[in-house]
Design a protein around this motif. Sequence first.
Motif, PDB file in Angstrom:
ATOM      1  N   THR A  45     -21.763 -67.828  -9.924  1.00 37.00           N
ATOM      2  CA  THR A  45     -21.622 -66.266  -9.360  1.00 37.00           C
ATOM      3  C   THR A  45     -21.827 -66.515  -7.372  1.00 37.00           C
ATOM      4  O   THR A  45     -22.060 -65.882  -6.935  1.00 37.00           O
ATOM      5  N   GLU A  46     -21.815 -67.783  -7.584  1.00 40.33           N
ATOM      6  CA  GLU A  46     -22.098 -68.451  -5.934  1.00 40.33           C
ATOM      7  C   GLU A  46     -20.804 -69.341  -5.454  1.00 40.33           C
ATOM      8  O   GLU A  46     -20.790 -69.743  -4.948  1.00 40.33           O
ATOM      9  N   GLY A  47     -19.724 -69.220  -6.681  1.00 42.58           N
ATOM     10  CA  GLY A  47     -18.232 -70.193  -6.099  1.00 42.58           C
ATOM     11  C   GLY A  47     -19.322 -71.445  -6.365  1.00 42.58           C
ATOM     12  O   GLY A  47     -18.586 -71.806  -5.404  1.00 42.58           O
ATOM     13  N   LEU A  48     -20.456 -71.868  -7.186  1.00 42.20           N
ATOM     14  CA  LEU A  48     -20.424 -73.533  -7.208  1.00 42.20           C
ATOM     15  C   LEU A  48     -20.265 -73.612  -8.081  1.00 42.20           C
ATOM     16  O   LEU A  48     -19.252 -73.331  -8.890  1.00 42.20           O
ATOM     17  N   PRO A  49     -19.266 -75.367  -8.769  1.00 41.56           N
ATOM     18  CA  PRO A  49     -18.953 -75.232  -9.246  1.00 41.56           C
ATOM     19  C   PRO A  49     -19.776 -75.796 -10.413  1.00 41.56           C
ATOM     20  O   PRO A  49     -20.225 -76.296 -10.798  1.00 41.56           O
ATOM     21  N   ALA A  50     -18.674 -75.535 -11.073  1.00 36.54           N
ATOM     22  CA  ALA A  50     -19.333 -75.657 -12.977  1.00 36.54           C
ATOM     23  C   ALA A  50     -20.477 -77.819 -13.103  1.00 36.54           C
ATOM     24  O   ALA A  50     -19.922 -78.661 -12.728  1.00 36.54           O
ATOM     25  N   MET A  51     -21.299 -77.717 -14.109  1.00 42.47           N
ATOM     26  CA  MET A  51     -21.414 -79.074 -13.973  1.00 42.47           C
ATOM     27  C   MET A  51     -21.147 -79.575 -15.871  1.00 42.47           C
ATOM     28  O   MET A  51     -20.426 -78.530 -16.279  1.00 42.47           O
ATOM     29  N   ARG A  52     -20.558 -80.825 -15.786  1.00 32.00           N
ATOM     30  CA  ARG A  52     -20.532 -81.077 -17.381  1.00 32.00           C
ATOM     31  C   ARG A  52     -22.143 -81.168 -17.925  1.00 32.00           C
ATOM     32  O   ARG A  52     -22.917 -81.607 -17.439  1.00 32.00           O
ATOM     33  N   TRP A  53     -21.932 -81.762 -19.196  1.00 39.11           N
ATOM     34  CA  TRP A  53     -22.679 -82.154 -19.729  1.00 39.11           C
ATOM     35  C   TRP A  53     -23.151 -83.613 -20.146  1.00 39.11           C
ATOM     36  O   TRP A  53     -21.965 -84.604 -19.910  1.00 39.11           O
ATOM     37  N   ASP A  54     -24.015 -84.255 -19.641  1.00 38.85           N
ATOM     38  CA  ASP A  54     -24.506 -85.630 -19.362  1.00 38.85           C
ATOM     39  C   ASP A  54     -25.406 -86.253 -21.341  1.00 38.85           C
ATOM     40  O   ASP A  54     -26.645 -85.850 -20.678  1.00 38.85           O
ATOM     41  N   ALA A  55     -24.846 -86.461 -21.995  1.00 37.12           N
ATOM     42  CA  ALA A  55     -25.147 -87.299 -23.222  1.00 37.12           C
ATOM     43  C   ALA A  55     -26.772 -88.202 -22.487  1.00 37.12           C
ATOM     44  O   ALA A  55     -27.655 -87.699 -23.475  1.00 37.12           O
TER      45      ALA A  55
END
Length: 175
Positions: A45-55
Amino acid sequence: MFRRNRLYRGVRIAALMASAGVLAGASLPSLEQRLLYTHNAERATEGLPAMRWDAGLAADAAAWARHLAASGRFDHYEEFSDDPDAQGENLWMGTRGAFAPETMVGHWIEEKRNFKPGTFPNNSRTGDLADVGHYTQIMWRDTGSVGCAIAKNAEDEYLVCRYAATGNVIGERPF
């Protein structure tokens, strides 16, 4: 009205997941997918990059969630501020079986209503950092990874999410 808005938000998230193909196929999305999607939908919604999952973050979150459930306490993990591998952390606790994971994260996202742009920690319309700190951690521009876990005891569920890089850094803008 508050209840209807919360229900609408949950329905909207489920619809977005379906339209994104997350629900396609024979199986429902995993807890990991649901939590990650809910975080990333708000970041988008704010144009921020997606986070990725970290095991690794998820494993750390699981250990702390189990500790909280076993002790019945609700405290943040105490970490040294000069730790180069410091993790951000959001905590949630509620009645066992009463809340979907999207709703749990949604409680943090609802803090957006109190958020005001600016330099951290001056981001709360109420003047209380506790009213926006979960939201700013989710939205922190330098945070690229998240890992979460849920643990339960007889009465409650505990959601712990850990973030890297840590957010809520004094003197910086969240996003």
